[in-house]
Design a protein around this motif. Structure first.
Motif, PDB file in Angstrom:
ATOM      1  N   PHE A 281       0.300  -0.976  -7.053  1.00 32.06           N
ATOM      2  CA  PHE A 281       0.015  -0.088  -5.916  1.00 32.06           C
ATOM      3  C   PHE A 281      -0.058  -0.860  -4.597  1.00 32.06           C
ATOM      4  O   PHE A 281       0.153  -0.290  -3.530  1.00 32.06           O
ATOM      5  CB  PHE A 281      -1.290   0.668  -6.167  1.00 32.06           C
ATOM      6  CG  PHE A 281      -1.466   1.899  -5.311  1.00 32.06           C
ATOM      7  CD1 PHE A 281      -0.381   2.542  -4.739  1.00 32.06           C
ATOM      8  CD2 PHE A 281      -2.724   2.424  -5.098  1.00 32.06           C
ATOM      9  CE1 PHE A 281      -0.548   3.686  -3.953  1.00 32.06           C
ATOM     10  CE2 PHE A 281      -2.911   3.553  -4.324  1.00 32.06           C
ATOM     11  CZ  PHE A 281      -1.815   4.186  -3.746  1.00 32.06           C
ATOM     12  N   THR A 282      -0.341  -2.143  -4.660  1.00 35.81           N
ATOM     13  CA  THR A 282      -0.334  -2.944  -3.434  1.00 35.81           C
ATOM     14  C   THR A 282       1.070  -3.005  -2.831  1.00 35.81           C
ATOM     15  O   THR A 282       1.232  -3.207  -1.620  1.00 35.81           O
ATOM     16  CB  THR A 282      -0.829  -4.379  -3.719  1.00 35.81           C
ATOM     17  OG1 THR A 282      -0.009  -4.981  -4.714  1.00 35.81           O
ATOM     18  CG2 THR A 282      -2.274  -4.357  -4.198  1.00 35.81           C
ATOM     19  N   LEU A 283       2.090  -2.823  -3.678  1.00 41.83           N
ATOM     20  CA  LEU A 283       3.484  -2.807  -3.208  1.00 41.83           C
ATOM     21  C   LEU A 283       3.973  -1.383  -2.953  1.00 41.83           C
ATOM     22  O   LEU A 283       4.571  -1.102  -1.910  1.00 41.83           O
ATOM     23  CB  LEU A 283       4.390  -3.489  -4.240  1.00 41.83           C
ATOM     24  CG  LEU A 283       4.065  -4.954  -4.574  1.00 41.83           C
ATOM     25  CD1 LEU A 283       4.992  -5.450  -5.685  1.00 41.83           C
ATOM     26  CD2 LEU A 283       4.185  -5.837  -3.349  1.00 41.83           C
ATOM     27  N   THR A 284       3.722  -0.478  -3.900  1.00 37.27           N
ATOM     28  CA  THR A 284       4.231   0.891  -3.769  1.00 37.27           C
ATOM     29  C   THR A 284       3.528   1.667  -2.663  1.00 37.27           C
ATOM     30  O   THR A 284       4.046   2.693  -2.200  1.00 37.27           O
ATOM     31  CB  THR A 284       4.077   1.656  -5.096  1.00 37.27           C
ATOM     32  OG1 THR A 284       2.690   1.720  -5.460  1.00 37.27           O
ATOM     33  CG2 THR A 284       4.840   0.969  -6.216  1.00 37.27           C
ATOM     34  N   ASN A 287       5.586   2.686   0.428  1.00 34.39           N
ATOM     35  CA  ASN A 287       6.698   3.627   0.319  1.00 34.39           C
ATOM     36  C   ASN A 287       6.139   4.999  -0.039  1.00 34.39           C
ATOM     37  O   ASN A 287       5.387   5.132  -1.005  1.00 34.39           O
ATOM     38  CB  ASN A 287       7.690   3.155  -0.752  1.00 34.39           C
ATOM     39  CG  ASN A 287       8.865   4.092  -0.923  1.00 34.39           C
ATOM     40  OD1 ASN A 287       8.750   5.144  -1.560  1.00 34.39           O
ATOM     41  ND2 ASN A 287      10.002   3.728  -0.355  1.00 34.39           N
ATOM     42  N   LYS A 288       6.501   6.023   0.736  1.00 36.56           N
ATOM     43  CA  LYS A 288       5.881   7.341   0.559  1.00 36.56           C
ATOM     44  C   LYS A 288       6.100   7.908  -0.848  1.00 36.56           C
ATOM     45  O   LYS A 288       5.151   8.392  -1.488  1.00 36.56           O
ATOM     46  CB  LYS A 288       6.414   8.316   1.608  1.00 36.56           C
ATOM     47  CG  LYS A 288       5.910   8.048   3.011  1.00 36.56           C
ATOM     48  CD  LYS A 288       6.417   9.115   3.978  1.00 36.56           C
ATOM     49  CE  LYS A 288       5.876   8.865   5.383  1.00 36.56           C
ATOM     50  NZ  LYS A 288       6.353   9.875   6.350  1.00 36.56           N
ATOM     51  N   VAL A 289       7.336   7.869  -1.324  1.00 36.25           N
ATOM     52  CA  VAL A 289       7.641   8.456  -2.639  1.00 36.25           C
ATOM     53  C   VAL A 289       6.950   7.670  -3.748  1.00 36.25           C
ATOM     54  O   VAL A 289       6.291   8.251  -4.627  1.00 36.25           O
ATOM     55  CB  VAL A 289       9.163   8.495  -2.877  1.00 36.25           C
ATOM     56  CG1 VAL A 289       9.464   8.975  -4.294  1.00 36.25           C
ATOM     57  CG2 VAL A 289       9.828   9.406  -1.857  1.00 36.25           C
ATOM     58  N   LEU A 290       7.091   6.353  -3.711  1.00 36.87           N
ATOM     59  CA  LEU A 290       6.479   5.527  -4.750  1.00 36.87           C
ATOM     60  C   LEU A 290       4.962   5.614  -4.706  1.00 36.87           C
ATOM     61  O   LEU A 290       4.301   5.600  -5.742  1.00 36.87           O
ATOM     62  CB  LEU A 290       6.926   4.069  -4.588  1.00 36.87           C
ATOM     63  CG  LEU A 290       8.411   3.782  -4.837  1.00 36.87           C
ATOM     64  CD1 LEU A 290       8.709   2.305  -4.605  1.00 36.87           C
ATOM     65  CD2 LEU A 290       8.809   4.193  -6.255  1.00 36.87           C
ATOM     66  N   ALA A 291       4.410   5.722  -3.502  1.00 34.45           N
ATOM     67  CA  ALA A 291       2.954   5.848  -3.373  1.00 34.45           C
ATOM     68  C   ALA A 291       2.466   7.140  -4.014  1.00 34.45           C
ATOM     69  O   ALA A 291       1.450   7.154  -4.732  1.00 34.45           O
ATOM     70  CB  ALA A 291       2.550   5.799  -1.905  1.00 34.45           C
ATOM     71  N   SER A 355      -5.831  -3.893  -0.197  1.00 35.45           N
ATOM     72  CA  SER A 355      -6.537  -4.895  -1.006  1.00 35.45           C
ATOM     73  C   SER A 355      -7.475  -4.306  -2.062  1.00 35.45           C
ATOM     74  O   SER A 355      -7.669  -4.939  -3.105  1.00 35.45           O
ATOM     75  CB  SER A 355      -7.310  -5.864  -0.109  1.00 35.45           C
ATOM     76  OG  SER A 355      -8.230  -5.177   0.715  1.00 35.45           O
ATOM     77  N   PRO A 356      -8.072  -3.101  -1.849  1.00 37.54           N
ATOM     78  CA  PRO A 356      -8.900  -2.549  -2.933  1.00 37.54           C
ATOM     79  C   PRO A 356      -8.135  -2.331  -4.231  1.00 37.54           C
ATOM     80  O   PRO A 356      -8.746  -2.256  -5.304  1.00 37.54           O
ATOM     81  CB  PRO A 356      -9.394  -1.214  -2.348  1.00 37.54           C
ATOM     82  CG  PRO A 356      -9.399  -1.431  -0.878  1.00 37.54           C
ATOM     83  CD  PRO A 356      -8.194  -2.294  -0.621  1.00 37.54           C
ATOM     84  N   ASN A 357      -6.802  -2.227  -4.152  1.00 38.26           N
ATOM     85  CA  ASN A 357      -6.021  -2.050  -5.377  1.00 38.26           C
ATOM     86  C   ASN A 357      -6.128  -3.263  -6.290  1.00 38.26           C
ATOM     87  O   ASN A 357      -6.138  -3.126  -7.527  1.00 38.26           O
ATOM     88  CB  ASN A 357      -4.555  -1.786  -5.030  1.00 38.26           C
ATOM     89  CG  ASN A 357      -4.376  -0.509  -4.233  1.00 38.26           C
ATOM     90  OD1 ASN A 357      -5.095   0.458  -4.440  1.00 38.26           O
ATOM     91  ND2 ASN A 357      -3.433  -0.512  -3.309  1.00 38.26           N
ATOM     92  N   TRP A 358      -6.200  -4.459  -5.696  1.00 37.58           N
ATOM     93  CA  TRP A 358      -6.388  -5.661  -6.512  1.00 37.58           C
ATOM     94  C   TRP A 358      -7.764  -5.654  -7.172  1.00 37.58           C
ATOM     95  O   TRP A 358      -7.919  -6.087  -8.319  1.00 37.58           O
ATOM     96  CB  TRP A 358      -6.231  -6.919  -5.654  1.00 37.58           C
ATOM     97  CG  TRP A 358      -4.810  -7.222  -5.298  1.00 37.58           C
ATOM     98  CD1 TRP A 358      -4.249  -7.208  -4.050  1.00 37.58           C
ATOM     99  CD2 TRP A 358      -3.756  -7.578  -6.200  1.00 37.58           C
ATOM    100  NE1 TRP A 358      -2.911  -7.528  -4.130  1.00 37.58           N
ATOM    101  CE2 TRP A 358      -2.583  -7.768  -5.427  1.00 37.58           C
ATOM    102  CE3 TRP A 358      -3.690  -7.757  -7.583  1.00 37.58           C
ATOM    103  CZ2 TRP A 358      -1.369  -8.124  -5.998  1.00 37.58           C
ATOM    104  CZ3 TRP A 358      -2.475  -8.113  -8.149  1.00 37.58           C
ATOM    105  CH2 TRP A 358      -1.333  -8.287  -7.367  1.00 37.58           C
ATOM    106  N   VAL A 359      -8.757  -5.162  -6.434  1.00 36.74           N
ATOM    107  CA  VAL A 359     -10.100  -5.035  -7.016  1.00 36.74           C
ATOM    108  C   VAL A 359     -10.052  -4.086  -8.209  1.00 36.74           C
ATOM    109  O   VAL A 359     -10.597  -4.366  -9.285  1.00 36.74           O
ATOM    110  CB  VAL A 359     -11.101  -4.518  -5.963  1.00 36.74           C
ATOM    111  CG1 VAL A 359     -12.464  -4.234  -6.596  1.00 36.74           C
ATOM    112  CG2 VAL A 359     -11.250  -5.523  -4.829  1.00 36.74           C
ATOM    113  N   GLY A 360      -9.384  -2.940  -8.023  1.00 41.31           N
ATOM    114  CA  GLY A 360      -9.268  -1.968  -9.109  1.00 41.31           C
ATOM    115  C   GLY A 360      -8.543  -2.532 -10.316  1.00 41.31           C
ATOM    116  O   GLY A 360      -8.951  -2.306 -11.464  1.00 41.31           O
TER     117      GLY A 360
END
Length: 402
Positions: A281-284, A287-291, A355-360
């Motif tokens: 998710f830190t990458l996607t 991008n609107k669709v991937l997010a 960055s919270p995605n890495w925490v998750g």
């Protein structure tokens, strides 16, 4: 599935709506009471802490009451809290109303899980629990967006009045449809407390805190993440949360279907996949669709863990599962509070809104490690039990030859 599960699901729908709808109404509430947004945020924090404290407290207070009657009392408390919020003349009074409503949350889901499991055959328990939790997941698809729309259109007080009315419907449904199941004989508070000496119960609760904490590390900061990183308009955040809610519904149903067949493998897959998706998710997120797709997957994988973890606690605390079941619901909210705090820390440290995605991802990976540890300990104990069981006849046979 018995109709009684519908009554429990309606109560869960009301509880899920009141828990999350406040997030979309904070600006209106803050403006009406003349307080800052961070101060209004205490309505979210106070509710979460009320769930953590209320789950064991209300369950202990209800040890002398039948489960059906306790569920009715909890829904009455929920109605009173939301009415107090709707009519509050001052911010402090609304905060009290939120806490009052939250006290019913953990015990309702905890006791409701036990009742749902008792209404069906042993091989359908997780499915019954999932059916009740469907009310909570559907609340995120229908109740929260609709409540936010009503609150922004005609006033947030109307929203809380409607939620109170939902509580009345749930109360009537429980009174009408839920059977008055007899309490297990000989179960006392000390038996309920004894469940917490079981390592497997504690491991399941730790998995709940870390696994679902991983979900909320990302979702708590979804609005700034999507507007700053993905480039969505602020108005799109509501629909992204609907996608998250749809994922929750699907994950909950899949979790309920397979937890009765392969509980631990389901946890391995869902927690492992959740850790990977949160890391991606830190990458996607850029991008609107991937997010959008990733948000739905996070909801699905996160809630796929709920029925198996709740059933795991019920199975391991067999004989006196009510308090442990309720405390595990509090563990979900403890995970929410912990992950939101950690996510805020990494943002404040300058690592960015993604960055919270890495925490998750780290929290979900930690939950996966605990799942492997739990299974390893269970295999060891089972093997030791087999050896002991086999040693008894051998010993008796040796004595017989003397």
């Amino acid at each position: 599935m018995p109709l009684a599960l519908l009554a429990l699901a309606i109560g869960a729908f009301g509880i899920g709506t009141t828990e999350f709808v406040i997030m979309g109404l904070l600006p209106q509430v803050a403006g009406d009471f003349g307080v800052s947004i961070p101060t209004a945020g205490l309505l979210v924090t106070g509710y979460a802490l009320g769930v953590v404290a209320g789950a064991p407290l209300m369950t202990v207070l209800g040890t002398k009451v039948s489960r059906k009657r306790m569920l009715m009392l909890l829904m009455a408390l929920f109605v009173a809290g939301n009415l107090l919020s709707a009519l509050a003349p001052a911010f402090a009074v609304m905060l009290i109303g939120r806490v009052v409503a939250s006290l019913a949350h953990g015990a309702f889901f905890g006791i409701g899980s036990v009742v749902a499991a008792e209404l069906v055959a042993p091989d359908k328990k997780a499915g019954a629990i999932a059916m009740m939790f469907t009310g909570l997941t559907v609340a995120n698809v229908v109740g929260v967006p609709l409540g936010t729309f009503v609150g922004q259109s005609v006033g947030w007080r109307v929203t809380f009045g409607i939620v109170a009315a939902l509580g009345v419907v749930g109360l009537a449904g429980i009174a009408r449809l839920v059977p008055d199941l007899p309490r297990p004989e000989g179960v006392r508070l000390r038996h309920e407390l004894a469940a917490f000496k079981n390592t497997q119960v504690l491991l399941a609760m730790a998995m709940t805190v870390l696994g679902f904490g991983g979900v909320f590390a990302a979702i708590t900061y979804i609005a700034p993440m999507m507007t700053h990183a993905a480039g969505f308009a602020e108005g799109s955040v509501t629909w992204l949360l609907v996608l998250f809610g749809l994922g929750m519904v699907g994950g909950n149903l899949v979790g309920g279907r397979f937890a009765d067949r392969a509980l631990m493998p389901l946890l391995y897959v869902s927690l492992g996949a959740l850790a990977v998706v949160l890391a991606l998710f830190t990458l996607t997120a850029h991008n609107k669709v991937l997010a959008a797709v990733t948000i739905a997957l996070i909801g699905a994988l996160g809630f796929a863990t709920v029925p198996p973890l709740q059933k795991r606690v019920l199975d391991q605390a067999h004989g006196a599962p009510t308090l442990a079941s309720a405390v595990n619901i509090g563990a979900f909210n403890l995970g929410n509070a912990l992950s939101a705090w950690l996510g805020g820390m990494v943002i404040a440290a300058g690592f960015g809104y993604t960055s919270p995605n890495w925490v998750g991802a780290a929290l979900a990976a930690a939950a996966l490690l605990l799942a492997f540890l739990s299974a390893a300990l269970e295999r060891r104990d089972r093997k030791a039990g087999t050896v002991v069981a086999g040693a008894v006849p051998a010993r008796e046979q040796a004595l017989a030859h003397r």
